[in-house]
Design an enzyme around this catalytic site. Structure first.
Site, PDB file in Angstrom:
ATOM      1  N   GLU A  47     -56.846  16.614 -98.534  1.00  0.00           N
ATOM      2  CA  GLU A  47     -56.169  16.159 -97.406  1.00  0.00           C
ATOM      3  C   GLU A  47     -56.752  16.816 -96.071  1.00  0.00           C
ATOM      4  OE1 GLU A  47     -51.429  15.912 -95.805  1.00  0.00           O
ATOM      5  OE2 GLU A  47     -51.908  17.063 -97.430  1.00  0.00           O
ATOM      6  N   GLU A 146     -43.712  12.308 -95.996  1.00  0.00           N
ATOM      7  CA  GLU A 146     -43.752  13.808 -95.761  1.00  0.00           C
ATOM      8  C   GLU A 146     -43.298  14.285 -94.286  1.00  0.00           C
ATOM      9  OE1 GLU A 146     -46.531  17.517 -96.815  1.00  0.00           O
ATOM     10  OE2 GLU A 146     -47.661  15.837 -95.553  1.00  0.00           O
TER      11      GLU A 146
END
Length: 176
Positions: A47, A146
């Site tokens: 990520e 998130e």
């Protein structure tokens, strides 16, 4: 699926001076991890995290950088975890980035920019458009939320019920 983190530029180090060594170490570590994960039929995810707001020292910052590293690693069980919050901050151009990196994407995460709240909170991103784009690209994976909800969990997921209703779906995702 498991998130494999890239690490941080050492305190006091110049990013440009350590970039080559950090990339070589990350590639070596990803190959090792990918080989272990393959034995368990697991996917590793990398990520990019923005270094403008969230973590100035985080090594992996853009989808372009992540794609180049994944190509160098050359393991099919490593994928891109594309967090649209970080991608917008570092590069914008989300439609093009989703289209370009779609074959590499193993997981999507969302949060509104700049506040990192629910998708229906005020901000830069048009999530109904983004969700439609993901559908048109054929994305069938999970979308992780998130973000920092403004209230409790149920209140923080209210946007999803509204989104489903706007699409003629019930809260369980089935057609009315």
């Amino acid at each position: 699926r498991i998130h494999l983190m890239a690490g941080r530029v050492p305190l006091g180090a110049d990013r440009a001076e350590v970039a080559g060594k950090m990339e070589a170490t990350f590639i070596e570590n990803l190959r090792y991890a990918a080989d272990l994960l393959a034995q368990e039929d697991m996917i590793g995810l990398v990520e990019p995290i923005n270094n403008r707001i969230t973590d100035p020292r985080y090594y992996l910052n853009t989808p372009h950088q992540a794609a180049a590293i994944l190509e160098k690693v050359g393991r099919p069980n490593l994928k891109l975890q594309l967090d649209l919050f970080h991608c917008q901050i570092m590069d914008g151009n989300l439609s093009r980035n989703l289209e370009t990196y779609f074959p590499l994407i193993g997981h999507i995460q969302i949060a509104q920019v700049p506040g990192r709240h629910e998708p229906d909170s005020p901000g830069e991103l048009n999530f109904p458009y983004i969700f439609q784009l993901l559908e048109s690209l054929g994305y069938t994976g999970y979308v992780g939320c998130e973000y920092a909800p403004k209230g409790d969990t149920l209140e923080g997921l209210g946007w999803l019920r509204s989104y489903w209703e706007s699409r003629g779906l019930q809260h369980d995702g089935t057609s009315k």
